[in-house]
Design a protein around this motif. Structure first.
Motif, PDB file in Angstrom:
ATOM      1  N   THR A 177     -23.247   0.907  25.203  1.00 38.93           N
ATOM      2  CA  THR A 177     -23.453   0.526  23.806  1.00 38.93           C
ATOM      3  C   THR A 177     -23.664   1.753  22.931  1.00 38.93           C
ATOM      4  OG1 THR A 177     -25.825   0.237  24.244  1.00 38.93           O
ATOM      5  CG2 THR A 177     -24.432  -1.704  24.437  1.00 38.93           C
ATOM      6  N   LYS A 213     -25.215  -8.018  30.462  1.00 40.91           N
ATOM      7  CA  LYS A 213     -25.179  -7.312  29.194  1.00 40.91           C
ATOM      8  C   LYS A 213     -24.264  -6.096  29.276  1.00 40.91           C
ATOM      9  CE  LYS A 213     -29.949  -8.641  28.085  1.00 40.91           C
ATOM     10  NZ  LYS A 213     -31.319  -8.137  27.774  1.00 40.91           N
ATOM     11  N   GLY A 264     -23.104  -2.267  28.979  1.00 39.11           N
ATOM     12  CA  GLY A 264     -23.821  -1.032  29.239  1.00 39.11           C
ATOM     13  C   GLY A 264     -22.981  -0.126  30.126  1.00 39.11           C
ATOM     14  N   ARG A 276     -36.029  -1.572  25.837  1.00 37.98           N
ATOM     15  CA  ARG A 276     -35.186  -2.580  26.479  1.00 37.98           C
ATOM     16  C   ARG A 276     -35.480  -2.603  27.969  1.00 37.98           C
ATOM     17  NH1 ARG A 276     -29.156  -1.509  25.484  1.00 37.98           N
ATOM     18  NH2 ARG A 276     -29.812   0.674  25.456  1.00 37.98           N
ATOM     19  N   ALA A 329     -30.777  -2.786  31.236  1.00 41.33           N
ATOM     20  CA  ALA A 329     -29.965  -2.883  30.028  1.00 41.33           C
ATOM     21  C   ALA A 329     -28.765  -1.951  30.028  1.00 41.33           C
ATOM     22  CB  ALA A 329     -30.825  -2.613  28.792  1.00 41.33           C
ATOM     23  N   ARG A 339     -34.755  -6.701  22.678  1.00 40.94           N
ATOM     24  CA  ARG A 339     -33.389  -7.132  22.969  1.00 40.94           C
ATOM     25  C   ARG A 339     -32.405  -5.977  22.824  1.00 40.94           C
ATOM     26  NH1 ARG A 339     -33.271 -10.533  19.409  1.00 40.94           N
ATOM     27  NH2 ARG A 339     -32.116  -9.391  17.803  1.00 40.94           N
ATOM     28  N   ASP A 340     -32.573  -5.194  21.766  1.00 51.64           N
ATOM     29  CA  ASP A 340     -31.658  -4.091  21.488  1.00 51.64           C
ATOM     30  C   ASP A 340     -32.359  -3.099  20.570  1.00 51.64           C
ATOM     31  OD1 ASP A 340     -31.635  -5.367  18.991  1.00 51.64           O
ATOM     32  OD2 ASP A 340     -29.784  -6.434  19.441  1.00 51.64           O
ATOM     33  N   THR A 341     -31.633  -2.100  20.101  1.00 53.13           N
ATOM     34  CA  THR A 341     -32.239  -1.072  19.246  1.00 53.13           C
ATOM     35  C   THR A 341     -32.707  -1.643  17.923  1.00 53.13           C
ATOM     36  OG1 THR A 341     -30.893   0.672  20.245  1.00 53.13           O
ATOM     37  CG2 THR A 341     -31.815   1.116  18.080  1.00 53.13           C
ATOM     38  N   GLU A 349     -28.300   6.034  16.311  1.00 57.33           N
ATOM     39  CA  GLU A 349     -28.754   4.706  15.872  1.00 57.33           C
ATOM     40  C   GLU A 349     -30.023   4.769  15.028  1.00 57.33           C
ATOM     41  OE1 GLU A 349     -27.414   1.600  19.268  1.00 57.33           O
ATOM     42  OE2 GLU A 349     -28.950   3.017  19.924  1.00 57.33           O
TER      43      GLU A 349
END
Length: 384
Positions: A121, A153, A155, A246, A250, A275-277, A298
């Motif tokens: 990701t 997920k 990755g 995470r 992940a 869940r995510d960034t 990010e």
């Protein structure tokens, strides 16, 4: 591994899966000396030479004067490079694929077709319309399709697994390929090759109300393993530490953080899962004692949190992840003075097929001068 004798090694790029009947290398297009001769011709030549040698020794057997024989010219020496006595570990093999170009349009041997790719990701900014549009403009017939995993997920690990299974043409990884992944590929009769295309760093961030001046790597370890429980222990306010991350399953960024920063210790029980960034940024912004991390690209421009400068273990020589122009600290990332950096890889499936050519082409597109400019515009640091 015993090589199939019907293949020819390219003297230019080292690709060793060219059919013996090929006149040009499938990867780089180099003219193959001796290419185009069918295997049966080599067999016939061997029979002829062996037959002539047998006749010579029969004519010159002991006890008799040697019979005059016509001289036979020696066969031409092989032009293929000599193979090493032992095959070095795949992690140490220098890539035969990389060839640097100024523009994407100049990149050679870009195949036509639709190719699946994906994985880390962290690579999301390099899957933007801007980057894909530049590739499409330079090579309209080289079409890319991002492949979501059927289960689990996305990755780095998932992408490499899909690559090994033949579900992708090439993968993107924010960590190095693991020994067990090399082994899994070998069991399927293929090899994996990783080509670095960019430099990235992890940025750690806290709630804006947190006044801590900076953190050292050993303090980061303490925060995320539960050994440091109050910010006053590291020069911050008297407030409980609330780390966010995470799950370890992940993918690449968390895996890298665990292996390279935490030393494989794993996340402490105090860590709250996100869940995510985006989720991590929101929760740290809403939690006075919160702390989180993500790939630097990010975190750029996020005003709801405060990025924290880092120092090496047992040091207070803090280095900020971002420069004053709100871009990543390219100099510190490139020379390693920022303590938590990593390389991003394109993982190529070496099987002598079209997917191998696609992976090599994609890596060279990103490594071109134009591609490296897009790498930096996407929030990473150019590797060349």
């Amino acid at each position: 591994m015993v090589r199939d004798l019907t293949y020819v090694t390219c003297p230019k790029c080292g690709h060793d899966r060219n059919p013996n009947t090929a006149t040009n290398c499938e990867i780089c297009g180099q003219r193959l000396k001796g290419g185009g001769i069918p295997p049966i011709a080599w067999i016939a030549l061997a029979v002829l030479l062996l037959g002539g040698a047998g006749y010579y020794f029969w004519q010159n057997r002991p006890g008799e004067a040697p019979a005059p024989v016509a001289s036979t010219p020696a066969p031409p020496a092989s032009t293929a490079p000599a193979q090493p006595a032992t095959t070095p570990g795949l992690e140490q093999v220098k890539s035969p694929f990389v060839k640097l170009f100024a523009t994407m349009a100049e990149v050679e041997n870009v195949p036509s077709g639709l190719f699946n790719y994906g994985g880390s990701t962290t690579f999301a900014p390099l899957r933007s319309r801007t980057v894909l549009g530049a590739i499409a403009q330079a090579h309209p017939n080289f079409k890319l399709r991002y492949a979501e995993p059927v289960s689990g997920k996305p990755g780095s690990g998932t992408g490499i697994a899909m690559l090994i299974a033949g579900e992708m043409s090439f993968a993107q990884s924010s960590r190095a390929v693991k020994s067990k992944e090399y082994a899994a590929a070998k069991e399927r009769g293929i090899a994996l090759e990783q080509v670095p295309v960019a430099i990235d760093g992890l940025a750690f961030f806290v709630n804006p109300a947190n006044s801590v001046a900076g953190l050292s790597v050993d303090q980061i370890v303490g925060l995320f393993t539960g050994k440091i429980t109050n910010w006053k222990q590291v020069g911050g306010p008297d407030r409980p530490v609330v780390p966010f991350s995470r799950n370890l399953q992940a993918g690449g960024t968390v895996d890298y953080f665990n292996e390279e920063v935490l030393g494989g210790a794993g996340l402490g029980k105090v860590v709250r899962e996100t869940r995510d960034t985006t989720d991590a940024l929101r929760k740290v912004a809403a939690t006075p004692g919160g702390v989180g991390y993500a790939t630097a690209s990010e975190v750029i421009g996020q005003r709801s949190v405060r990025p924290v400068p880092l120092a090496r273990s047992n040091s207070r020589e803090y280095v900020a992840p971002f420069a004053e122009d709100s871009q990543v600290n390219r100099t510190a990332f490139r020379d390693g003075t920022y303590p938590v950096t990593r390389r991003l890889f394109v993982v190529i499936r070496r099987d002598g097929r079209l997917d191998e050519q696609a992976g090599a082409a994609y890596a060279n597109l990103l490594l071109s001068g134009e591609g490296q400019q897009l790498v930096e515009k996407s929030g990473f640091v150019a590797i060349r």
